[in-house]
Motif scaffolding. Structure first.
Motif, PDB file in Angstrom:
ATOM      1  N   GLU A  88       0.828  -1.208   0.000  1.00  0.00           N
ATOM      2  CA  GLU A  88       0.000   0.000   0.000  1.00  0.00           C
ATOM      3  C   GLU A  88       0.865   1.263   0.000  1.00  0.00           C
ATOM      4  N   LEU A  89       1.899   1.250   0.848  1.00  0.00           N
ATOM      5  CA  LEU A  89       2.761   2.432   0.911  1.00  0.00           C
ATOM      6  C   LEU A  89       3.421   2.698  -0.442  1.00  0.00           C
ATOM      7  N   SER A  90       3.854   1.631  -1.120  1.00  0.00           N
ATOM      8  CA  SER A  90       4.496   1.869  -2.421  1.00  0.00           C
ATOM      9  C   SER A  90       3.495   2.460  -3.419  1.00  0.00           C
ATOM     10  N   ILE A  93       3.176   6.146  -2.510  1.00  0.00           N
ATOM     11  CA  ILE A  93       4.367   6.868  -2.974  1.00  0.00           C
ATOM     12  C   ILE A  93       4.207   7.195  -4.458  1.00  0.00           C
ATOM     13  N   ASP A  94       3.696   6.239  -5.227  1.00  0.00           N
ATOM     14  CA  ASP A  94       3.440   6.482  -6.650  1.00  0.00           C
ATOM     15  C   ASP A  94       2.432   7.616  -6.824  1.00  0.00           C
ATOM     16  N   SER A  95       1.374   7.628  -5.988  1.00  0.00           N
ATOM     17  CA  SER A  95       0.353   8.684  -6.084  1.00  0.00           C
ATOM     18  C   SER A  95       0.937  10.059  -5.790  1.00  0.00           C
ATOM     19  N   LEU A  96       1.932  10.108  -4.909  1.00  0.00           N
ATOM     20  CA  LEU A  96       2.532  11.397  -4.539  1.00  0.00           C
ATOM     21  C   LEU A  96       3.326  11.991  -5.699  1.00  0.00           C
ATOM     22  N   GLY A  97       3.775  11.143  -6.608  1.00  0.00           N
ATOM     23  CA  GLY A  97       4.580  11.614  -7.730  1.00  0.00           C
ATOM     24  C   GLY A  97       5.874  12.246  -7.242  1.00  0.00           C
ATOM     25  N   GLU A  98       6.221  13.404  -7.808  1.00  0.00           N
ATOM     26  CA  GLU A  98       7.491  14.057  -7.456  1.00  0.00           C
ATOM     27  C   GLU A  98       7.540  14.516  -6.003  1.00  0.00           C
ATOM     28  N   ALA A 106      10.872   4.684   5.697  1.00  0.00           N
ATOM     29  CA  ALA A 106      11.742   3.647   6.260  1.00  0.00           C
ATOM     30  C   ALA A 106      10.924   2.522   6.879  1.00  0.00           C
ATOM     31  N   PHE A 107      11.389   1.310   6.656  1.00  0.00           N
ATOM     32  CA  PHE A 107      10.768   0.115   7.242  1.00  0.00           C
ATOM     33  C   PHE A 107      11.802  -0.520   8.163  1.00  0.00           C
ATOM     34  N   PHE A 127       9.184  -4.494  -3.045  1.00  0.00           N
ATOM     35  CA  PHE A 127       7.982  -3.644  -3.042  1.00  0.00           C
ATOM     36  C   PHE A 127       8.275  -2.265  -3.618  1.00  0.00           C
ATOM     37  N   SER A 128       9.386  -1.677  -3.175  1.00  0.00           N
ATOM     38  CA  SER A 128       9.683  -0.304  -3.593  1.00  0.00           C
ATOM     39  C   SER A 128      11.157   0.022  -3.369  1.00  0.00           C
ATOM     40  N   ASP A 129      11.728   0.803  -4.282  1.00  0.00           N
ATOM     41  CA  ASP A 129      13.104   1.269  -4.098  1.00  0.00           C
ATOM     42  C   ASP A 129      13.133   2.532  -3.252  1.00  0.00           C
ATOM     43  N   ASP A 130      11.956   3.083  -2.955  1.00  0.00           N
ATOM     44  CA  ASP A 130      11.882   4.335  -2.196  1.00  0.00           C
ATOM     45  C   ASP A 130      11.785   4.114  -0.693  1.00  0.00           C
ATOM     46  N   ILE A 131      11.662   2.859  -0.281  1.00  0.00           N
ATOM     47  CA  ILE A 131      11.548   2.576   1.159  1.00  0.00           C
ATOM     48  C   ILE A 131      12.888   2.044   1.656  1.00  0.00           C
TER      49      ILE A 131
END
Ligand code: NI
Length: 204
Positions: A88-90, A93-98, A106-107, A127-131
């Motif tokens: 869900e978080l990923s 994050i996609d919805s937030l865009g830039e 952080a997890f 799941f995501s490279d942003d976490i």
């Protein structure tokens, strides 16, 4: 049905409803306690920690300061809550865009025994490279668990294995590492994204 047994049934149902409602609110009350105990106006949740990322590099609370961040706790063997939260978080994050680049995510493992940096990197990265995956020694993980008032408990399984029972709040911290708000497990996606946007807005 006799009148008396009807009354008994109604009473029993009332008791059952109270039990269910109480069990459901325990998690909230734990968080409420954690977020309302304070000196002055700032809730005491968060604080210093020293952990390692997926490459084994040291990451401290100070490394996360300067931008708001979302932090949550779990473990790679988690059967449902953690994969759901990460998924869900990923998506949020996609919805937030830039805008997502204006905060961090952080997890943190509550199961350092099994969650090595490599394992965390592989798992969270799926799941995501942003976490940012974070783990550490038992003592280091205990320190961050205490700082964030996280509920985490080892539950033995048959055959010597174990699982972890843990709270599933996503804490939203401001750029100074102070508690701002939180996202509850199962929160509606638009509400969750709105909270993240609001958090990002605090640092502009
Ligand atoms: Ni979990």
């Amino acid at each position: 049905m006799h009148a008396l047994s009807k009354i008994r049934l109604v009473l029993w149902l009332a008791v059952a409803a109270v039990v269910v409602a109480t069990a459901g609110s325990i998690g909230y009350r734990q968080l409420e306690r954690a977020t309302t105990e304070h000196s002055g106006e700032v809730p005491r949740l968060g604080g210093p920690f020293k952990l390692v990322d997926g490459d084994g590099n040291e990451v401290t609370d100070a490394d996360l300061h300067g931008q708001p961040f979302a932090v949550f706790f779990g473990f790679t063997n988690c059967p449902d809550v953690c994969p759901t939260s990460l998924f869900e978080l990923s998506a949020w994050i996609d919805s937030l865009g830039e805008d997502a680049e204006r905060m961090r995510f952080a997890f943190v493992s509550v199961d350092p025994e099994r969650d090595t940096p490599e394992r965390m990197k592989l798992y969270v990265g799926s799941f995501s490279d942003d976490i940012l995956p974070l783990t550490g020694s038992t003592e280091q993980v205990q320190q961050v668990i205490d700082a964030y008032r996280v509920y985490a408990r080892k539950v033995p399984l048959e055959g010597g294995d174990y699982t972890m029972d843990h709270s599933a709040f996503i804490y939203l911290m401001d750029a100074n590492g102070a508690y701002h708000s939180h996202i509850t497990y199962g929160e509606a996606p638009d509400r969750a994204v709105a909270k993240l946007q609001e958090l990002i807005g605090t640092s502009s």
